[in-house]
Design an enzyme around this catalytic site. Structure first.
Site, PDB file in Angstrom:
ATOM      1  N   GLY A  96      -5.914  -7.738   9.020  1.00 43.80           N
ATOM      2  CA  GLY A  96      -6.919  -8.742   9.371  1.00 43.80           C
ATOM      3  C   GLY A  96      -6.409 -10.121   9.702  1.00 43.80           C
ATOM      4  NE  ARG A 143     -18.451  -4.193   0.821  1.00 46.92           N
ATOM      5  CZ  ARG A 143     -19.368  -3.944  -0.109  1.00 46.92           C
ATOM      6  NH1 ARG A 143     -19.549  -2.710  -0.558  1.00 46.92           N
ATOM      7  NH2 ARG A 143     -20.105  -4.916  -0.597  1.00 46.92           N
ATOM      8  CE  LYS A 147      -8.480  -5.794   4.678  1.00 47.13           C
ATOM      9  NZ  LYS A 147      -9.772  -6.381   4.294  1.00 47.13           N
ATOM     10  CB  THR A 148      -4.702  -1.421   1.895  1.00 45.63           C
ATOM     11  OG1 THR A 148      -5.556  -1.874   0.837  1.00 45.63           O
ATOM     12  CG2 THR A 148      -4.417  -2.568   2.851  1.00 45.63           C
ATOM     13  CE  LYS A 205       2.153   4.634 -13.259  1.00 51.40           C
ATOM     14  NZ  LYS A 205       1.002   5.524 -13.433  1.00 51.40           N
ATOM     15  CG  HIS A 249      -5.894 -37.684 -38.908  1.00 52.60           C
ATOM     16  ND1 HIS A 249      -4.699 -37.340 -38.322  1.00 52.60           N
ATOM     17  CD2 HIS A 249      -5.624 -38.726 -39.731  1.00 52.60           C
ATOM     18  CE1 HIS A 249      -3.746 -38.132 -38.781  1.00 52.60           C
ATOM     19  NE2 HIS A 249      -4.271 -38.993 -39.620  1.00 52.60           N
ATOM     20  N   GLY A 264      -3.846 -47.271 -35.080  1.00 49.45           N
ATOM     21  CA  GLY A 264      -3.234 -45.999 -34.703  1.00 49.45           C
ATOM     22  C   GLY A 264      -4.240 -44.937 -34.311  1.00 49.45           C
TER      23      GLY A 264
END
Length: 539
Positions: free
Chosen positions: A35, A64, A66-67, A137, A275, A304
């Site tokens: 694409g 949707r 392709k591969t 994998k 704190h 502080g």
């Protein structure tokens, strides 16, 4: 058949992809693409093999599909060290794929722009996660890149002879971290669409913001993660204007100050924290007045500390801040003169949080990690129930008979439970103290006057100690102050301390079996007391 070196490239984020593919071609790779990515590469003058040439099947269903094809996945999953795998590839006429460069449909960006459900679902990637998980994998044979930051490292190793096994394992890890975050965004979005507040299982996505020098103590390693979506009015949205990097404790303490500051909305307010507990809070007609009141609340503890301010810091306020040591100042803006003044202090950190007063998002949760588990709750977003100001009106108690004993006891409802109702000034002071005690560690007592705290007692193991601590901190200022208690009085001893200190009104949840004793002690001293129902424990 002779296997050709091939890389499959299909990315949503196209930053750097042209240069990366030019580098791959220079290392002898053929580029397979799909694409929009294929078009970008072709426009850059690169030779590209379309995915349909590999699958023998056209892209369909609006892209949707392709591969999702054996010619792709067999090429990814075949183990080169397995003779049977390689024999099957040869018989099927399938070439191996040695590099996969894929990042997924921009689901996060789609959510962020407020897309509707249909568009969000359409941006759930299917082929991409399938390819990168397959490649990961088979990590020993396939290098899979999901982050453009890794392009340079991969090219460098390819030019040196090949991607190392160590790098392939690192890339494998990044794949599964990437898909875990991707899936968590999708699942949490779908849960929100269904109104599922606490799912049976949950995954939260966070992104590293910074490594910390150390944690609470120097022997502890630590890191700060942002939520995937930056929350308005949070430390994640802060821009640091001055000073060294924030520490673990700085971030934790500053968050406590921010949480309390949000209680005051647009009213000029200054919260001083130490704190993660408030040590002085002030409101006023201006930020300067609010600061002076906050400072006067506890000029010792504020040293502080951390300041959260919900308006622009002006020069006069900056001059006052610079008279003492302050760790952090957080504000939506600073005047130019104020910045110059504050930057005169080497060790101060200045944070700009433009939307500092933004309320919490409805889908935000309060979470605490415990060993072996996670506590998740809704934030404590109530002040008084439904904003019901009638709680400050006199309510008559009722007599109730206990069935088991037959004895009668006095039961108090919500509202003013004493003979005297608080004056309008006392009501204002009570609501102020109630806002502060809500963000003070339990057991907590806050005493104060209109627009400022006078004493705070926090984190005590019993309520009387918290009351005594708050009164001791207030000193002479206790007289004429009001008191807020984050939970009910179990005994009348807290009221007795109020009488001795000259406190004039009390706000608390009520609901103790000893309520009558506390009410009678208030009546005897002319103290007004209000029961509001909701407690505000904070641990």
């Amino acid at each position: 058949m002779e296997m050709k070196k091939r890389a499959l490239v299909s990315v949503s984020d196209k930053a750097g992809v042209v240069d990366f593919c030019k580098g791959l071609v220079g290392c002898g790779f053929e580029i397979i693409s799909t694409g929009g990515t294929a078009k970008v590469l072709k426009d850059a003058g690169l030779k590209v093999i379309g995915i349909s040439e590999i699958t023998g099947f056209p892209e369909c269903l609006d892209g949707r599909v392709k591969t999702l094809h054996p010619n792709v996945h067999a090429g990814l999953l075949a183990m080169r060290s397995n003779p049977e795998h390689m024999k099957q590839l040869e018989e099927l006429g399938i070439n191996t794929i040695d590099i996969v460069c894929v990042n997924l449909y921009p689901f996060k960006a789609t959510l962020a722009k407020g897309a509707d459900f249909a568009e969000c679902v359409e941006n759930i990637d299917i082929g991409g996660p399938t390819m990168i998980r397959a490649a990961a994998k088979n990590y020993q044979d396939v290098a899979v890149i999901v982050d453009p930051e890794d392009y340079g490292k991969v090219l460098e190793e390819l030019k040196a002879g090949g991607v190392s096994l160590e790098t392939k394992k690192y890339l494998q890890y990044k794949v599964f971290a990437h898909t875990a975050v991707y899936d968590s965004l999708i699942s949490n979005y779908l849960a929100s669409q269904l109104g599922i507040t606490f799912p049976d299982s949950v995954t939260f996505a966070y992104e590293k913001a910074q490594d910390m020098r150390y944690g609470e103590n120097p022997q502890q390693q630590a890191v700060f993660y942002n939520e995937e979506f930056i929350r308005p009015g949070s430390l994640s949205s802060a821009k640091q204007l001055w000073g060294k990097e924030l520490s673990y404790n700085n971030i934790n303490d500053a968050n406590g100050a921010l949480e309390l500051l949000k209680e005051f909305g647009s009213t000029p307010a200054v919260v001083a924290c130490k704190h993660a507990n408030p040590c002085g809070v002030g409101t006023g007609a201006s930020i300067h007045e609010a600061y002076m009141r906050a400072y006067a609340s506890d000029p010792v503890s504020v040293f502080g500390g951390i300041l959260a301010i919900n308006g622009e810091v002006d020069a006069a306020t900056a001059e006052e801040i610079n008279k003492i040591f302050i760790e952090i100042v957080m504000a939506p803006s600073y005047s130019e003169e104020a910045l110059k003044i504050l930057e005169g202090k080497k060790n101060i950190r200045l944070l700009q949080i433009e939307d500092i007063s933004a309320p919490r998002a409805a889908d935000a949760f309060d979470m605490k990690k415990v060993y072996g588990g996670l506590l998740v709750q809704q934030y404590d977003n109530t002040l008084i129930r439904d904003g019901d100001m009638s709680l400050f009106e006199r309510k008559a108690p009722v007599e109730e008979k206990t069935l088991s004993t037959g004895k009668t006891r006095t039961v108090y409802g919500l509202g003013v439970v004493t003979d005297r109702a608080p004056t309008p000034d006392e009501v204002e002071a009570l609501l102020f103290a109630w806002r502060v005690v809500k963000h003070t560690k339990s057991n907590a007592i806050v005493i104060g006057k209109k627009g400022r705290t006078t004493g705070i007692g926090m984190g005590q193991t019993n309520r009387i100690w918290a009351a005594q601590q708050a009164i001791a901190h207030a000193g002479a200022e206790a007289a004429g102050s009001v008191m807020a208690s984050d939970a009910f009085f179990p005994f009348p001893d807290c009221v007795e301390e109020c009488v001795k200190a000259g406190i004039t009104a009390i706000i608390q949840p009520g609901g103790s079996i000893q309520d009558k004793a506390s009410v009678e002690a208030c009546n005897a001293a002319g103290i007004a007391m209000v029961f509001v129902g909701d407690r505000h424990f904070k641990h």
